[in-house]
Motif scaffolding. Structure first.
Motif, PDB file in Angstrom:
ATOM      1  N   ALA A  82       0.764  -1.183   0.079  1.00 47.49           N
ATOM      2  CA  ALA A  82       0.049  -0.020  -0.025  1.00 47.49           C
ATOM      3  C   ALA A  82       0.459   1.120   0.090  1.00 47.49           C
ATOM      4  CB  ALA A  82      -0.958   0.085   1.148  1.00 47.49           C
ATOM      5  N   ALA A  83       2.115   1.119   0.234  1.00 49.55           N
ATOM      6  CA  ALA A  83       3.126   2.221   0.395  1.00 49.55           C
ATOM      7  C   ALA A  83       3.690   2.664  -1.006  1.00 49.55           C
ATOM      8  CB  ALA A  83       3.985   2.106   1.474  1.00 49.55           C
ATOM      9  N   ILE A  84       3.757   1.604  -1.992  1.00 49.03           N
ATOM     10  CA  ILE A  84       4.364   1.688  -3.021  1.00 49.03           C
ATOM     11  C   ILE A  84       3.721   2.889  -3.897  1.00 49.03           C
ATOM     12  CG2 ILE A  84       4.991   0.739  -5.387  1.00 49.03           C
ATOM     13  CD1 ILE A  84       5.137  -2.033  -4.002  1.00 49.03           C
ATOM     14  N   GLY A  85       4.250   3.955  -4.385  1.00 48.56           N
ATOM     15  CA  GLY A  85       3.709   4.800  -4.861  1.00 48.56           C
ATOM     16  C   GLY A  85       2.828   5.868  -4.078  1.00 48.56           C
ATOM     17  N   TYR A  86       2.686   5.539  -2.826  1.00 49.12           N
ATOM     18  CA  TYR A  86       1.844   6.184  -2.013  1.00 49.12           C
ATOM     19  C   TYR A  86       2.533   6.238  -0.565  1.00 49.12           C
ATOM     20  CZ  TYR A  86      -2.482   8.269  -0.659  1.00 49.12           C
ATOM     21  OH  TYR A  86      -3.852   9.230  -0.220  1.00 49.12           O
ATOM     22  N   PRO A  87       3.717   7.087  -0.321  1.00 47.85           N
ATOM     23  CA  PRO A  87       4.157   7.165   0.921  1.00 47.85           C
ATOM     24  C   PRO A  87       3.374   7.951   1.913  1.00 47.85           C
ATOM     25  CG  PRO A  87       4.958   8.679  -0.700  1.00 47.85           C
ATOM     26  CD  PRO A  87       4.177   7.911  -1.406  1.00 47.85           C
ATOM     27  N   TRP A  88       2.359   8.553   1.501  1.00 43.37           N
ATOM     28  CA  TRP A  88       1.560   9.728   2.585  1.00 43.37           C
ATOM     29  C   TRP A  88       0.677   8.643   3.332  1.00 43.37           C
ATOM     30  CZ3 TRP A  88       1.620   9.866  -3.094  1.00 43.37           C
ATOM     31  CH2 TRP A  88       2.410  10.871  -3.653  1.00 43.37           C
TER      32      TRP A  88
ATOM     33  N   ARG B 211      11.253   4.153 -13.093  1.00 43.22           N
ATOM     34  CA  ARG B 211       9.946   4.079 -14.004  1.00 43.22           C
ATOM     35  C   ARG B 211       8.749   3.067 -13.570  1.00 43.22           C
ATOM     36  NH1 ARG B 211      13.422   2.675 -19.481  1.00 43.22           N
ATOM     37  NH2 ARG B 211      14.053   4.813 -19.934  1.00 43.22           N
ATOM     38  N   ARG B 212       9.312   2.224 -12.927  1.00 41.14           N
ATOM     39  CA  ARG B 212       8.164   1.328 -12.278  1.00 41.14           C
ATOM     40  C   ARG B 212       7.291   2.017 -11.191  1.00 41.14           C
ATOM     41  NH1 ARG B 212      12.619  -1.060  -9.052  1.00 41.14           N
ATOM     42  NH2 ARG B 212      13.243  -2.371 -10.902  1.00 41.14           N
ATOM     43  N   HIS B 213       7.666   3.166 -10.612  1.00 41.36           N
ATOM     44  CA  HIS B 213       6.922   3.752  -9.754  1.00 41.36           C
ATOM     45  C   HIS B 213       5.930   4.872 -10.125  1.00 41.36           C
ATOM     46  CE1 HIS B 213       9.305   2.226  -6.296  1.00 41.36           C
ATOM     47  NE2 HIS B 213      10.237   2.235  -6.974  1.00 41.36           N
ATOM     48  N   TYR B 214       5.929   5.240 -11.320  1.00 43.91           N
ATOM     49  CA  TYR B 214       5.347   6.346 -11.975  1.00 43.91           C
ATOM     50  C   TYR B 214       3.728   6.026 -12.120  1.00 43.91           C
ATOM     51  CZ  TYR B 214       9.818   8.354 -13.244  1.00 43.91           C
ATOM     52  OH  TYR B 214      11.004   9.060 -13.373  1.00 43.91           O
ATOM     53  N   THR B 215       3.576   4.880 -12.436  1.00 43.81           N
ATOM     54  CA  THR B 215       2.164   4.446 -12.396  1.00 43.81           C
ATOM     55  C   THR B 215       1.521   4.734 -11.094  1.00 43.81           C
ATOM     56  OG1 THR B 215       2.353   3.052 -14.286  1.00 43.81           O
ATOM     57  CG2 THR B 215       0.350   2.528 -12.904  1.00 43.81           C
ATOM     58  N   ASN B 216       2.053   4.215 -10.095  1.00 42.77           N
ATOM     59  CA  ASN B 216       1.471   4.338  -8.873  1.00 42.77           C
ATOM     60  C   ASN B 216       1.405   5.724  -8.354  1.00 42.77           C
ATOM     61  OD1 ASN B 216       1.018   1.496  -8.008  1.00 42.77           O
ATOM     62  ND2 ASN B 216       3.376   1.228  -8.345  1.00 42.77           N
ATOM     63  N   TYR B 217       2.310   6.735  -8.513  1.00 40.48           N
ATOM     64  CA  TYR B 217       2.232   7.839  -8.071  1.00 40.48           C
ATOM     65  C   TYR B 217       1.052   8.747  -8.891  1.00 40.48           C
ATOM     66  CZ  TYR B 217       7.021   7.825  -5.703  1.00 40.48           C
ATOM     67  OH  TYR B 217       7.891   7.633  -4.871  1.00 40.48           O
ATOM     68  N   PHE B 218       0.785   8.461  -9.896  1.00 36.87           N
ATOM     69  CA  PHE B 218      -0.411   8.992 -10.605  1.00 36.87           C
ATOM     70  C   PHE B 218      -1.676   8.210 -10.671  1.00 36.87           C
ATOM     71  CE2 PHE B 218       3.663  11.005 -11.625  1.00 36.87           C
ATOM     72  CZ  PHE B 218       3.269  12.357 -11.350  1.00 36.87           C
ATOM     73  N   LYS B 219      -1.663   7.238 -10.114  1.00 38.83           N
ATOM     74  CA  LYS B 219      -2.865   6.183 -10.113  1.00 38.83           C
ATOM     75  C   LYS B 219      -4.028   6.932  -9.597  1.00 38.83           C
ATOM     76  CE  LYS B 219      -4.028   1.690  -8.323  1.00 38.83           C
ATOM     77  NZ  LYS B 219      -3.784   0.563  -7.399  1.00 38.83           N
TER      78      LYS B 219
END
Length: 329
Positions: free
Chosen positions: A230-236, A284-292
């Protein structure tokens, strides 16, 4: 307050799970800035450390701003585990964690990770070898058992405590389940409620919202929660959970500015740590999750995951900020 050896953590700490190809220093830094109380390295092969394998050695990198931080090792040979713990000690982490939970076939086939769940005596010997070879606190992360017919976490918890571990994190699935189905926290609560158990017990599995974190905190009475996917791409998520615990209210969702800043920092820190080429590729693998969840984002994501020049990626992020800030107004 929760104590792991001499490490003092806040009441009911939130831990960042060790995740292969995810929990590197740039990602850990983001999670630390957003409220993670204790973090771990990606898991490191004991055999790789002893062979001086470059990838294994690089995973030993830790930084003062992320403390307290643990380094996680795995393996199926007592001597190799003991030697690798001594190597780990040279970089001065706050603790050493042993992985007895990874369900991936290539790890299990080597008699390591969750593969050790089939042999509790071996698990105890491996743990004792590590405890005896380091002055650092030793912790363990494991699963409920190999499969539904061999849930052995109750015996495991007692025996590992007896040989000197200072905390235990339990993922509420068996190895056979991999990451499927729902994590079962009832057995974790039974371990915590065992009068023989005096070390902190942390639960792991399926925590993906402040509401669920509070529900599980109240229902199972553990010492803290470990958060992984749940924290991948969403450290908040860490600060969101803490705020919800304290107030019963939600923090505002991260804005497009927050998302762009996180992605940009992740890229910058990855380049600083890994070098330009590897830093660009591995972020690169993280961008999808940051902007999900952002509509009509596919074009921007496609560009970010194909561009090789960092300046070009930053330029796309600037475009994203400009376009989607306007959309959200």
């Amino acid at each position: 307050m929760v104590k792991i050896g001499t490490i003092e953590l806040p009441e009911f700490p939130l831990l960042l799970a060790p995740m292969e190809d995810v929990s590197d220093p740039p990602f850990r830094r983001l999670c630390k800035e957003h409220g993670a109380d204790l973090m771990y390295s990606e898991f490191i092969s004991s055999e790789g450390l002893i062979r001086d394998a470059m990838k294994s050695r690089q995973k030993l990198d830790i930084f003062d701003y992320e403390r307290p931080v643990g380094i996680q090792i795995f393996g199926g040979d007592e001597e190799a585990m003991a030697m690798s713990a001594k190597i780990v000690e040279t970089v001065n982490p706050d603790l050493v964690d042993i992985n007895f939970g990874c369900p991936v076939k290539k790890v299990v086939c080597k008699g390591a990770g969750a593969g050790v769940l089939k042999d509790i005596d071996l698990m105890v010997r491996l743990t004792k070898a590590v405890v005896n070879s380091t002055s650092l606190p030793v912790t363990v992360k494991t699963r409920l058992g190999w499969d539904e017919d061999s849930i052995n976490i109750y015996e495991v918890a007692e025996r590992l405590q007896d040989v000197g571990i200072k905390a235990l994190t339990i993922h509420g699935r068996t190895r056979a389940q991999m990451y499927k189905g729902e994590a079962d926290w009832e057995p974790i609560a039974k371990v915590k409620n065992n009068p023989r158990i005096s070390i902190p017990i942390f639960g792991n599995g399926d925590i993906d919202s402040p509401e669920k974190a509070l529900e599980y905190k109240n229902k199972y009475g553990l010492d803290g929660i470990m958060i992984g996917r749940a924290a991948i791409g969403y450290p908040w998520i860490f600060n969101e959970i803490k705020h919800f615990f304290a107030t019963g209210e939600h923090l505002p969702a991260p804005t497009i500015e927050d998302r762009v800043k996180a992605a940009s920092n992740h890229l910058t820190w990855s380049i600083d740590w890994k070098g330009e080429r590897v830093g660009v590729v591995e972020t690169r693998r993280h961008y999808t999750n940051y902007f999900k969840g952002i509509p009509h984002f596919k074009e921007y994501r496609q560009r970010m995951v194909t561009l090789d020049n960092p300046a070009d990626v930053y330029a796309v992020l600037d475009e994203v900020l400009e376009k989607f800030s306007i959309v959200s107004q």
